[in-house]
Structure formats: structure tokens, C-alpha cells
Design a protein around this motif. Sequence first.
Motif, PDB file in Angstrom:
ATOM      1  N   VAL A 146       0.850  -1.192   0.000  1.00 17.70           N
ATOM      2  CA  VAL A 146       0.000   0.000   0.000  1.00 17.70           C
ATOM      3  C   VAL A 146       0.887   1.244   0.000  1.00 17.70           C
ATOM      4  O   VAL A 146       1.763   1.382   0.842  1.00 17.70           O
ATOM      5  N   VAL A 147       0.638   2.118  -0.968  1.00 19.73           N
ATOM      6  CA  VAL A 147       1.375   3.375  -1.089  1.00 19.73           C
ATOM      7  C   VAL A 147       0.351   4.497  -1.169  1.00 19.73           C
ATOM      8  O   VAL A 147      -0.617   4.402  -1.915  1.00 19.73           O
ATOM      9  N   THR A 148       0.556   5.559  -0.412  1.00 24.12           N
ATOM     10  CA  THR A 148      -0.312   6.729  -0.493  1.00 24.12           C
ATOM     11  C   THR A 148       0.261   7.662  -1.552  1.00 24.12           C
ATOM     12  O   THR A 148       1.458   7.963  -1.536  1.00 24.12           O
ATOM     13  N   MET A 149      -0.603   8.088  -2.477  1.00 26.32           N
ATOM     14  CA  MET A 149      -0.144   8.867  -3.612  1.00 26.32           C
ATOM     15  C   MET A 149      -1.097  10.034  -3.858  1.00 26.32           C
ATOM     16  O   MET A 149      -2.306   9.866  -3.820  1.00 26.32           O
ATOM     17  N   THR A 150      -0.537  11.217  -4.116  1.00 23.21           N
ATOM     18  CA  THR A 150      -1.313  12.395  -4.485  1.00 23.21           C
ATOM     19  C   THR A 150      -0.768  12.915  -5.804  1.00 23.21           C
ATOM     20  O   THR A 150       0.280  13.569  -5.827  1.00 23.21           O
ATOM     21  N   PRO A 151      -1.441  12.616  -6.928  1.00 22.10           N
ATOM     22  CA  PRO A 151      -0.939  13.101  -8.221  1.00 22.10           C
ATOM     23  C   PRO A 151      -0.994  14.624  -8.285  1.00 22.10           C
ATOM     24  O   PRO A 151      -2.012  15.225  -7.968  1.00 22.10           O
ATOM     25  N   ASP A 152       0.126  15.244  -8.683  1.00 20.47           N
ATOM     26  CA  ASP A 152       0.154  16.705  -8.757  1.00 20.47           C
ATOM     27  C   ASP A 152       0.287  17.231 -10.187  1.00 20.47           C
ATOM     28  O   ASP A 152       0.320  18.434 -10.395  1.00 20.47           O
ATOM     29  N   THR A 153       0.372  16.337 -11.149  1.00 17.29           N
ATOM     30  CA  THR A 153       0.368  16.744 -12.561  1.00 17.29           C
ATOM     31  C   THR A 153      -0.573  15.833 -13.324  1.00 17.29           C
ATOM     32  O   THR A 153      -0.691  14.648 -13.010  1.00 17.29           O
ATOM     33  N   SER A 154      -1.239  16.387 -14.306  1.00 17.07           N
ATOM     34  CA  SER A 154      -2.130  15.562 -15.105  1.00 17.07           C
ATOM     35  C   SER A 154      -1.347  14.969 -16.271  1.00 17.07           C
ATOM     36  O   SER A 154      -0.301  15.472 -16.654  1.00 17.07           O
ATOM     37  N   GLY A 155      -1.863  13.868 -16.807  1.00 12.92           N
ATOM     38  CA  GLY A 155      -1.207  13.195 -17.920  1.00 12.92           C
ATOM     39  C   GLY A 155      -1.369  11.695 -17.819  1.00 12.92           C
ATOM     40  O   GLY A 155      -2.132  11.182 -16.995  1.00 12.92           O
ATOM     41  N   THR A 156      -0.636  11.004 -18.662  1.00 13.43           N
ATOM     42  CA  THR A 156      -0.656   9.543 -18.675  1.00 13.43           C
ATOM     43  C   THR A 156       0.637   9.037 -18.046  1.00 13.43           C
ATOM     44  O   THR A 156       1.723   9.417 -18.458  1.00 13.43           O
ATOM     45  N   PHE A 157       0.502   8.168 -17.062  1.00 14.34           N
ATOM     46  CA  PHE A 157       1.657   7.594 -16.382  1.00 14.34           C
ATOM     47  C   PHE A 157       1.683   6.096 -16.678  1.00 14.34           C
ATOM     48  O   PHE A 157       0.656   5.434 -16.660  1.00 14.34           O
ATOM     49  N   THR A 158       2.857   5.582 -16.931  1.00 13.30           N
ATOM     50  CA  THR A 158       3.030   4.187 -17.317  1.00 13.30           C
ATOM     51  C   THR A 158       3.498   3.364 -16.129  1.00 13.30           C
ATOM     52  O   THR A 158       4.401   3.773 -15.406  1.00 13.30           O
TER      53      THR A 158
END
Length: 183
Positions: A146-158
Motif C-alpha cells: 500500500v502506497v499513499t499517492m497524491t498526483p500533482d500533474t495531469s497526464g498519462t503515467f506508465t
Amino acid sequence: MSAILPPSQRLWWKQPLDKVEGTWIALALLWCLILFFMMPFWHVYGKQNLSNEAYRTSPEAFQKKAQELVDQYTVRTETDANIPVVRPPAGSDIYILGRLWQWWPIYELEKGQTYRVHTSSLDWQHGFSLQPLNINFQVLPGYEMVVTMTPDTSGTFTIVCNEYCGVGHHTMVGRIYVVDKKE
């Protein structure tokens, strides 16, 4: 005394220490201490290591949690394999399965919202690497990472599997879409 023959006196540690040997021992000890204290320093200030959680689980139980989320929040399907694209509510837990040779499902997350990303493998050891970010950890069957993540940029992540998992390893690629908040 030579390097080939054994020492004439068997108690080698009682022999006097040469000045050069003492210098090298002191330098080696100093270097070991520097490296030892750099590990916690780098973890705290370098922000290179994830602080994550791990729990015991069974592949069946984890697959059930992922399937419930997919059934409830699927917005469309993508690719030839009909992989569901799931848009969970902001701040929720999401479940990503690693299995030969795919990451399942694809998620569409909201920029600026915090998510708890749960990953597990159904079959073999996989490596979870979220590109271009520096999120990288092992995914093992029977364990839920389990990792807590807050995306701060929009886009496609691989998502790339970076642990060799068989002949189809090179095709084990997944995606996470990060979109701006929809009004």
C-alpha cells in the motif's frame, strides 16, 4: 614472513600494526560510518524511499476487492484486451493486480486528490515502477503493498514491470491517467 607461508607466530593479532595498515583500517571504519548514517539521512531528506505498508493477503481475496471496485466505478474499456478504465471517487483506496503479463485495471485519478494504491500479484513476483515518477517497489503474491499517492500533474503515467516474470515480461505495461477535476 611471506604471503605464501603461514606466519611463524600463530597469534597474528598480537603482531604490531604498521602505520599504513592502521591508516587504512581507520579510513575504512570512517567510510563505513558515513555510509551507515547516510541511509537514514537519505530516507528522510532525500525523499527517495517510499514509506509504504505491507499486509498478508491471498490472491483470491485481493482479486475480489479489485473486482468490486471495477464493477462499481468502470467508465469505459480500453485496448484489445478490453481492460476496464476505472474512475474511483477522490480519496479512495484503489487496487491494482499484477498478473502474467498485465497490470489490471487502468485507473483514471483526479489531480490533487490523495489515493491509497494497493498492489498485489496473483502469480509471480513483479516489480511496480510508475514512470516517470520515482515510485518503485516489489509486488509479491500473498502480500498487499500500500502506497499513499497524491498526483500533482495531469497526464498519462506508465506502470512497468521491472522484475523479470517470464517470456511476456516485456509486454507487462499498465497505465494510470491523471485528469483535472471535472466540474
